[in-house]
Write a protein that holds these residues in place. Structure first.
Motif, PDB file in Angstrom:
ATOM      1  N   LEU A  99      52.420  40.640  34.858  1.00 58.74           N
ATOM      2  CA  LEU A  99      52.713  40.845  36.141  1.00 58.74           C
ATOM      3  C   LEU A  99      51.398  41.288  36.846  1.00 58.74           C
ATOM      4  O   LEU A  99      51.226  41.216  38.108  1.00 58.74           O
TER       5      LEU A  99
ATOM      6  N   ILE B 264      57.297  48.846  39.452  1.00 61.67           N
ATOM      7  CA  ILE B 264      57.047  47.990  40.650  1.00 61.67           C
ATOM      8  C   ILE B 264      56.215  48.943  41.482  1.00 61.67           C
ATOM      9  O   ILE B 264      55.172  48.075  42.057  1.00 61.67           O
TER      10      ILE B 264
ATOM     11  N   LEU C 165      52.600  48.580  40.511  1.00 61.59           N
ATOM     12  CA  LEU C 165      52.015  47.301  40.516  1.00 61.59           C
ATOM     13  C   LEU C 165      51.533  47.234  42.170  1.00 61.59           C
ATOM     14  O   LEU C 165      50.271  46.728  42.219  1.00 61.59           O
TER      15      LEU C 165
ATOM     16  N   TYR D 145      53.679  43.508  31.320  1.00 60.82           N
ATOM     17  CA  TYR D 145      53.196  44.074  32.408  1.00 60.82           C
ATOM     18  C   TYR D 145      51.920  43.647  32.664  1.00 60.82           C
ATOM     19  O   TYR D 145      51.547  43.569  33.956  1.00 60.82           O
TER      20      TYR D 145
ATOM     21  N   TYR E 225      58.446  40.095  39.691  1.00 60.69           N
ATOM     22  CA  TYR E 225      58.399  41.438  39.294  1.00 60.69           C
ATOM     23  C   TYR E 225      59.696  41.876  38.782  1.00 60.69           C
ATOM     24  O   TYR E 225      60.224  42.539  37.817  1.00 60.69           O
TER      25      TYR E 225
ATOM     26  N   SER F 279      50.535  43.239  47.404  1.00 59.24           N
ATOM     27  CA  SER F 279      51.620  42.446  46.576  1.00 59.24           C
ATOM     28  C   SER F 279      52.679  41.675  47.826  1.00 59.24           C
ATOM     29  O   SER F 279      53.272  42.662  48.282  1.00 59.24           O
TER      30      SER F 279
END
Length: 587
Positions: A536, A382, A385, A533, A366, A358
């Protein structure tokens, strides 16, 4: 103009020295025919420094060694600057003896002399200089000490004109190391220092087989807490409030007598697009301050060592961990730094996995969604992710290892530097470098796209119109069915993903233009927590930005770049579909 070739082993401070000598007056490209970085810089317009790849020797025939050898044989270099670690001279001087065979004046730069002294190593510079028949300059690159002396030596014309009488012609490695040992016996003395070094004490803890991984993950959690709970996000919220509560009302009042379309362009288009992204600059800076700290402290190399066993399962060595970590900043340097890996297979596999990490361009997206839907669990969401990106890369690496990249694994060799407290100036410089890149992108790509998005969202072929009948909405409605099974099938989110191919920050910039007003409130009206979500997840995994695709094409060709584009889009769709469907069953 004098041309100096800068050479040294990896991790001896070569890049720091190059930056100190050349400042911002440097250029980066590729050496002809190979995917090895070519860096050139200038000092006072009379000295060119060519930063050659970090190598241990001239006899293992890697691309990096071929580049260095061919450059020295080509005769362009007037002098060789050979930087070495003063605390590890026996290993570093092996390359020095090979450089002597090129019959060029050599300046031997002894870096990290402060660390060597802390180890109880005392160097007699005149004796070492005499025995090696080179000019020696001691420095501490991290503090800028000795740089002026080095420049003074470089500009001494009488030194450059000195004739070279090379007496170094060793037949094999063992003769070479015997010679180095004899030289060091004469030039080095050791203070009584029987205590365990600080580095050894720290490594007993951070590399402990039971504590290593918990410490590693605790450090990651601290960085994310610092970024999204303690410093970065709170500052971003303050900046967002300043834009929304002060700048926008001021502009509205100032432009009240101007043309409505001009006011809309400036406020809804430029401020709405660029402003919605730029407010997250503190988040970017906070994250990279944390990453720069662990890099400069010496811990990052330990993390690569710890990850070697895990990386092996993907068919890569721990050395590939470094390009993947770099990709958390930006996929482009991550893809390009894969060129330092020894085999073509490792380079290609690492480059394909790098965009799954990422990058900082995704952070504004985000942060905006998390602030709207998960404000009390920002760091956790986060971090999840980032974890999804890492786990997905691991699974894809495992798949590719057993299909398109079948080959014997490469050995893993990495040097563990001494731990040190990072210099404040270096931390600020490294962090600001990333911030400047973000601001530059905001002032170019995001600005341009914001204007284009504003135009497309306010016009159709008949002229100015409502947004729902604009050209942008037509494009969005055409592609929206692709994303409907993922939970976000409206035209606004669909077209945001499309424009995000230019740069991932543009996803948020586009939403800022389309939705306008308070973005957080508008997002709550268009997404549920689950679909937010899932959105994302898709942003995390889908097709890299055009810059990353261009880097992939430049390094590995059109075929691999095309494969990267297609496989990542398909991967993002599949993973997002799974997340949304499982989430729908649970919630």
């Amino acid at each position: 103009m004098i041309t100096a070739a800068l050479l040294g082993n990896p991790n001896v401070g070569k890049t720091s020295l190059f930056n100190l000598l050349t400042g911002s007056n440097q250029y980066v490209g590729n050496w002809a025919g190979v995917t090895v970085e070519k860096k050139e810089g200038f000092v006072d317009n009379s000295l060119k420094i060519v930063d050659l790849p970090g190598i241990y020797a001239m006899d293992t025939y890697s691309n990096e060694e071929k580049v260095a050898k061919e450059f020295l044989l080509g005769g362009e270099a007037d002098v060789i600057i050979n930087i070495v670690d003063a605390g590890n001279l026996e290993r570093n001087l092996y390359l020095t003896t090979q450089l002597k065979e090129f019959n060029k004046p050599i300046i031997l730069v002894l870096n990290m002399i402060d660390v060597a002294e802390s180890k109880g190593i005392n160097i007699d510079y005149p004796i070492l200089e005499k025995e090696l028949d080179v000019k020696i300059v001691p420095i501490v690159a991290t503090k800028g000490k000795g740089i002026d002396k080095l420049k003074e030596v470089l500009f001494k014309s009488n030194f450059l004109k000195t004739s070279i009488d090379n007496k170094f012609h060793f037949q094999n490695e063992k003769e070479t190391y015997n010679y180095i040992g004899k030289v060091l016996n004469k030039a080095l003395t050791y203070s009584k220092n029987n205590s365990t070094s600080i580095t050894e004490k720290i490594d007993k803890i951070v590399l402990n087989k039971f504590l290593a991984y918990p410490i590693f993950f605790a450090i990651l959690v601290l960085i994310f807490k610092f970024t999204f709970s303690w410093v970065g996000q709170p500052l971003a919220d303050m900046l967002d409030g300043l834009v929304a509560d002060s700048l926008v009302p001021y502009l509205q009042a100032m432009l009240s007598t101007t043309s409505p379309w001009f006011s809309s362009l400036l406020i809804d288009g430029i401020v709405g697009g660029v402003g919605s992204v730029i407010v997250f600059l503190p988040v970017i800076l906070a994250l990279f301050l944390g990453i720069s700290f662990i890099e400069d402290s010496g811990y990052m190399a330990r993390a690569a060592l710890m990850m070697d066993k895990t990386m092996r399962k993907m068919g890569l060595s721990g050395k590939a961990f470094i390009p993947l970590i770099i990709s958390f900043g930006c996929s482009v340097p991550g893809i390009m730094s894969a060129r330092t890996l020894e085999s073509e297979r490792d380079r290609k596999l690492t480059a394909l996995l790098a965009p799954l990490m990422s990058c900082n361009a995704r952070l504004p997206v985000y942060a905006a969604f998390v602030a709207a839907f998960f404000p009390k669990k920002a760091a956790t969401i986060i971090l999840s992710l980032y974890a999804v990106g890492i786990v997905t890369a691991f699974v894809i690496g495992l798949l590719f290892k057993n299909t398109i990249f079948k080959k014997d694994e490469e050995p893993f060799i990495i040097e563990l530097p001494e731990y040190k407290l990072p210099e404040f100036k270096n931390l600020v410089d490294h962090t600001w470098d990333k911030g400047k890149g973000f601001l530059k992108k905001a002032g170019t790509i995001i600005f341009s796209m914001s204007v284009i998005i504003w135009f497309l969202s306010n016009f159709n072929f008949s002229g100015m119109t409502e947004m729902n009948s604009s050209m942008l909405s037509s494009i969005g409605k055409f592609i929206a069915p692709i994303f409907a099974p993922l939970g976000f099938g409206d035209w606004q989110s669909s077209v945001s993903l499309l424009t995000g191919l230019m740069a991932k920050e543009v996803v948020l910039g586009t939403m800022g233009v389309i939705y306008g007003g308070d973005l957080s409130t508008t997002l709550l009206n268009h997404f549920t927590p689950l679909s937010a979500y899932t959105f994302l997840i898709f942003v995390l995994l889908y097709t890299p930005c055009v810059s990353a695709v261009a880097a992939m094409k430049k390094e590995y060709g059109t075929k691999m770049a095309t494969f990267s584009v297609l496989y990542q889009f398909g991967l993002a769709w599949i993973v997002s579909f799974i997340v949304f469907r499982i989430g729908s069953l649970i919630f």
